[in-house]
Design a protein around this motif. Structure first.
Motif, PDB file in Angstrom:
ATOM      1  N   SER A  97       1.145  -1.330  -0.267  1.00  0.00           N
ATOM      2  CA  SER A  97       0.318  -0.443  -0.090  1.00  0.00           C
ATOM      3  C   SER A  97       0.370   1.520  -0.130  1.00  0.00           C
ATOM      4  N   ARG A  98       1.938   0.878   0.311  1.00  0.00           N
ATOM      5  CA  ARG A  98       3.268   1.774  -0.019  1.00  0.00           C
ATOM      6  C   ARG A  98       3.312   2.950  -1.740  1.00  0.00           C
ATOM      7  N   ALA A  99       3.251   4.573  -1.165  1.00  0.00           N
ATOM      8  CA  ALA A  99       3.296   5.080  -2.517  1.00  0.00           C
ATOM      9  C   ALA A  99       4.661   5.438  -2.655  1.00  0.00           C
ATOM     10  N   TYR A 100       5.432   4.423  -3.034  1.00  0.00           N
ATOM     11  CA  TYR A 100       6.701   4.422  -3.428  1.00  0.00           C
ATOM     12  C   TYR A 100       7.202   4.501  -5.350  1.00  0.00           C
ATOM     13  N   SER A 101       8.520   5.482  -5.369  1.00  0.00           N
ATOM     14  CA  SER A 101       8.840   5.336  -6.130  1.00  0.00           C
ATOM     15  C   SER A 101      10.509   4.776  -6.535  1.00  0.00           C
ATOM     16  N   GLY A 102      10.193   3.940  -7.104  1.00  0.00           N
ATOM     17  CA  GLY A 102      11.420   3.164  -7.276  1.00  0.00           C
ATOM     18  C   GLY A 102      11.165   1.602  -6.922  1.00  0.00           C
ATOM     19  N   ILE A 103      12.734   1.165  -6.641  1.00  0.00           N
ATOM     20  CA  ILE A 103      12.617  -0.503  -6.385  1.00  0.00           C
ATOM     21  C   ILE A 103      12.345  -0.917  -4.886  1.00  0.00           C
ATOM     22  N   LEU A 104      10.914  -0.877  -4.815  1.00  0.00           N
ATOM     23  CA  LEU A 104      10.578  -1.681  -3.203  1.00  0.00           C
ATOM     24  C   LEU A 104      11.147  -2.563  -2.852  1.00  0.00           C
ATOM     25  N   PRO A 105      11.598  -2.478  -1.648  1.00  0.00           N
ATOM     26  CA  PRO A 105      12.208  -4.038  -0.758  1.00  0.00           C
ATOM     27  C   PRO A 105      11.134  -4.942  -1.166  1.00  0.00           C
ATOM     28  N   ALA A 106      11.653  -6.514  -0.674  1.00  0.00           N
ATOM     29  CA  ALA A 106      10.626  -7.475  -0.820  1.00  0.00           C
ATOM     30  C   ALA A 106      10.480  -7.112   1.092  1.00  0.00           C
ATOM     31  N   SER A 107      11.097  -6.201   1.493  1.00  0.00           N
ATOM     32  CA  SER A 107      10.918  -6.874   3.123  1.00  0.00           C
ATOM     33  C   SER A 107       9.274  -5.880   3.215  1.00  0.00           C
TER      34      SER A 107
END
Length: 122
Positions: A97-107
């Motif tokens: 659910s994170r509004a993340y930019s880039g490659i999100l870590p698996a954790s």
């Protein structure tokens, strides 16, 4: 909840399309990713797509795999072309659910699907 499908046995050079359908009403805002794990190896990142439909790929699959999403169907796809025996693995989809930019870590993913087996014969 995530339900992955589309795996199977294919010859080298062939194609498969994996699907991952999510439950819930917030799919369009979720960061979605595909990972894989081969026997005896660690899980590795394959591809991801964020809510802006920006895509990210591991170097090993760039130019061969394409990730996409259909928010109306709550589904993310992984089109895999020019498959190689080294692509053999269990493929997992994941959601955050994170509004993340880039490659999100698996954790940092919140949900994982059950995995679907992809086997590429030489």
């Amino acid at each position: 909840q995530l339900q992955a499908s589309g795996g199977g046995l294919v010859q080298a050079g062939g194609s498969l399309r994996l699907s991952c359908t999510a439950s819930g009403r917030t799919f369009s805002t979720r960061y979605m990713g595909w990972f894989r794990q081969a026997p005896g190896k660690e899980r590795e990142f394959v591809a991801a797509i964020d809510w802006r439909v920006t895509t990210y790929y591991a170097d090993l699959v760039k130019g061969r795999f394409t990730i996409s999403r259909d928010n109306a169907k709550n589904t993310v796809y992984l089109q895999m072309n020019s498959l190689k025996p080294d692509d053999t693995a269990v493929y997992y989809c994941a959601a955050s659910s994170r509004a993340y930019s880039g490659i999100l870590p698996a954790s940092l993913y919140d949900y994982w699907g059950q995995g679907t087996q992809v086997t590429v014969s030489s």
